[in-house]
Write an enzyme that holds these catalytic residues in place. Structure first.
Site, short mmCIF file in Angstrom:
data_model
loop_
_atom_site.label_atom_id
_atom_site.label_comp_id
_atom_site.label_asym_id
_atom_site.label_seq_id
_atom_site.Cartn_x
_atom_site.Cartn_y
_atom_site.Cartn_z
N HIS A 160 2.09 54.06 70.65
CA HIS A 160 2.53 53.09 69.83
C HIS A 160 2.69 51.65 70.79
O HIS A 160 1.94 50.68 70.91
CB HIS A 160 4.18 52.77 69.29
C1 UD1 Z 1 8.68 47.15 70.74
C2 UD1 Z 1 9.48 47.54 72.13
C3 UD1 Z 1 8.51 48.99 73.26
C4 UD1 Z 1 9.31 50.28 72.60
C5 UD1 Z 1 9.09 49.70 70.83
C6 UD1 Z 1 9.50 50.98 70.16
C7 UD1 Z 1 8.29 45.17 73.91
C8 UD1 Z 1 7.54 44.31 74.65
N1 UD1 Z 1 7.95 46.31 73.68
O1 UD1 Z 1 6.76 48.31 70.63
O2 UD1 Z 1 9.23 48.82 74.74
O3 UD1 Z 1 8.57 51.32 72.84
O4 UD1 Z 1 9.64 49.07 70.55
O5 UD1 Z 1 8.77 50.80 68.70
O6 UD1 Z 1 10.01 45.00 73.46
N2 UD1 Z 1 6.83 45.95 63.38
C9 UD1 Z 1 6.78 46.25 62.14
N3 UD1 Z 1 8.45 46.54 61.27
C10 UD1 Z 1 8.93 46.59 62.96
C11 UD1 Z 1 9.21 46.34 63.34
C12 UD1 Z 1 8.00 45.47 64.07
O7 UD1 Z 1 5.81 46.23 61.10
O8 UD1 Z 1 10.18 47.08 62.00
C13 UD1 Z 1 5.55 45.36 63.77
C14 UD1 Z 1 5.30 44.10 64.27
O9 UD1 Z 1 5.44 43.21 62.90
C15 UD1 Z 1 4.60 43.94 65.02
C16 UD1 Z 1 4.73 44.93 65.70
O10 UD1 Z 1 5.12 46.43 64.68
O11 UD1 Z 1 3.35 43.46 64.94
C17 UD1 Z 1 4.86 45.22 67.01
O12 UD1 Z 1 6.65 45.14 67.00
P1 UD1 Z 1 7.15 44.54 67.92
O13 UD1 Z 1 8.88 44.40 68.49
O14 UD1 Z 1 6.43 43.58 68.85
O15 UD1 Z 1 6.95 45.43 69.43
P2 UD1 Z 1 6.76 47.53 69.61
O16 UD1 Z 1 4.97 47.72 69.43
O17 UD1 Z 1 7.41 47.63 68.07
#
Ligand code: UD1
Length: 381
Positions: A208
């Site tokens: 991820h």
């Molecule tokens: C975040 C953390 C990372 C952690 C990871 C675990 C930061 C900078 N990064 O990264 O350290 O290892 O979580 O998962 O805080 N999304 C969904 N559903 C959700 C959550 C997210 O669809 O429930 C999508 C969002 O729309 C976004 C993408 O996933 O486009 C990434 O989510 P985001 O919270 O920005 O960061 P992670 O990559 O999950």
């Protein structure tokens, strides 16, 4: 004591669960603020259920966005709660955007409100400033009144940065508290994957990190290597939402021996790791969990903030720069090595399932005179 415990993203939930339980067992009042950084039920609610975490007292619902948006929304949502509740402590865990946002708010309010900031998993350093988490770690640690470390190298890193020793307590790894209690529990109804998806002798994949999944060229290299590995070791891959978007953009059609699935609940993930032949990951938590379980792990990153998993545990860092051949050969030889069984010699000190109790003791005994907020540098006016 009255505390606010902040959590927002998936890797936070298994850290707060044992801490909230231990705080309550010792008669403290722990309010939970869920920032909503992760919001899909399989990334969030399922974890609250699986880990028996009480429903949040406050939910900020910040959702997705740029780093600036996400951090700012947590700050705006958290500030009035802090002012209203006036806790003795704000406790933040890990290194996600929610962690640094709550730390910043607390640090600006703590003198006025008389509260202190504690950081669980302090001192992790990858040395890689391209990772947003590295920024979050360094900023959060520099603001914290009490820094709770989970490994000897984290303690060393803080001392090398000049953090006063009296502000640091080595408490061990609270993730392992959750891991051990999940292993003791009976499997239950939930998001357990259909048996068809889990072939014998499988390897478990999770990816991820933006550096792996947001760059189409890198992702394609990884997909090709995984495809070749899967001709010998069938792969099971619960796909994180960030990776899911990028796989769709590449129109990825997995070969028959690469089994994609939606992200799993915590007990399912623990059980899958525990029966995997090898784990291929870029997650920090899985590097630790595989070490505690004795399962070979290959980390698809240039650096790790958890070197103890390599020096003492079962983790192998992929040789850098990445090549198709080195990914395939490193993973296949890790799979051939098999599980480390028997002695607990490979498990780092303090990864014993009792870290939450030590965290509560550290909070109870921390001297307010040692706090960061008690400090007045000579240049301060
Ligand atoms: C975040 C953390 C990372 C952690 C990871 C675990 C930061 C900078 N990064 O990264 O350290 O290892 O979580 O998962 O805080 N999304 C969904 N559903 C959700 C959550 C997210 O669809 O429930 C999508 C969002 O729309 C976004 C993408 O996933 O486009 C990434 O989510 P985001 O919270 O920005 O960061 P992670 O990559 O999950």
């Amino acid at each position: 004591m009255k505390l606010i415990v902040v959590a927002g993203a998936r890797p936070n939930f298994m850290k707060i669960a044992p801490i909230v339980r231990a705080l309550k067992a010792r008669g403290h009042r722990a309010l939970i603020v869920h920032t909503g950084q992760h919001y899909d039920s399989y990334m969030s609610d399922q974890f609250f259920k699986d880990l028996d975490i009480p429903a949040p007292d406050y939910s900020l619902g910040v959702g997705a966005g740029s780093h600036a948006e996400q951090t700012a929304r947590v700050m705006l949502g958290f500030d009035p709660i802090l002012v209203e509740e006036k806790p003795d402590w704000v406790l933040v865990v890990g290194d996600v955007n929610s962690t640094v946002a709550a730390a910043l708010v607390t640090s600006k309010r703590r003198v006025e409100l008389g509260c202190r900031l504690a950081h669980v998993e302090a001192g992790l350093r990858s040395g890689d400033w391209r990772m947003p988490e590295e920024v979050n770690r360094v900023v959060t640690d520099s603001l914290s009144d009490l820094l709770l470390t989970h490994s000897p190298e984290a303690l060393d890193a803080l001392i090398a940065e000049g953090v006063p020793r009296k502000r640091i307590v080595a408490v061990g790894n609270v993730m392992i508290d959750s891991l051990f209690s999940a292993l003791e529990r009976e499997p239950h109804e939930g998001s357990h994957p259909d048996g068809n998806y889990v072939p014998a002798g499988f390897g478990l994949v999770t990816l991820h990190r933006p550096s792996n999944v947001d760059d189409p060229e890198r992702l394609q290299l990884l997909l090709n290597a995984l495809g070749e590995i899967a001709t010998e070791v069938p792969l099971v891959w619960p796909v994180h939402p960030r990776a899911r978007k990028q796989l769709a953009a590449l129109n990825y059609q997995p070969p028959a021996s690469v089994h994609l699935m939606t992200p799993l609940g915590y007990p399912e993930m623990v059980r899958l790791q525990n029966s995997a032949r090898v784990v291929i990951t870029d997650s920090g938590g899985l590097q630790e969990e595989t070490t505690a379980l004795g399962i070979p792990c290959v980390t698809l990153r240039q650096s790790t903030e958890r070197p103890v998993t390599v020096t003492e545990g079962t983790n192998t860092m992929i040789p850098w720069p990445l090549t198709h051949q080195s990914i395939v050969s490193t993973v296949l030889s890790a799979a051939a090595r098999g599980r480390t069984t028997g002695s607990r010699a490979g498990i780092p000190a303090g990864w014993d399932g009792r870290a939450a109790e030590r965290i509560v003791s550290a909070l109870e005994t921390a001297d307010p005179a040692d706090a960061q907020c008690a400090r007045q540098d000579t240049k301060a006016s």
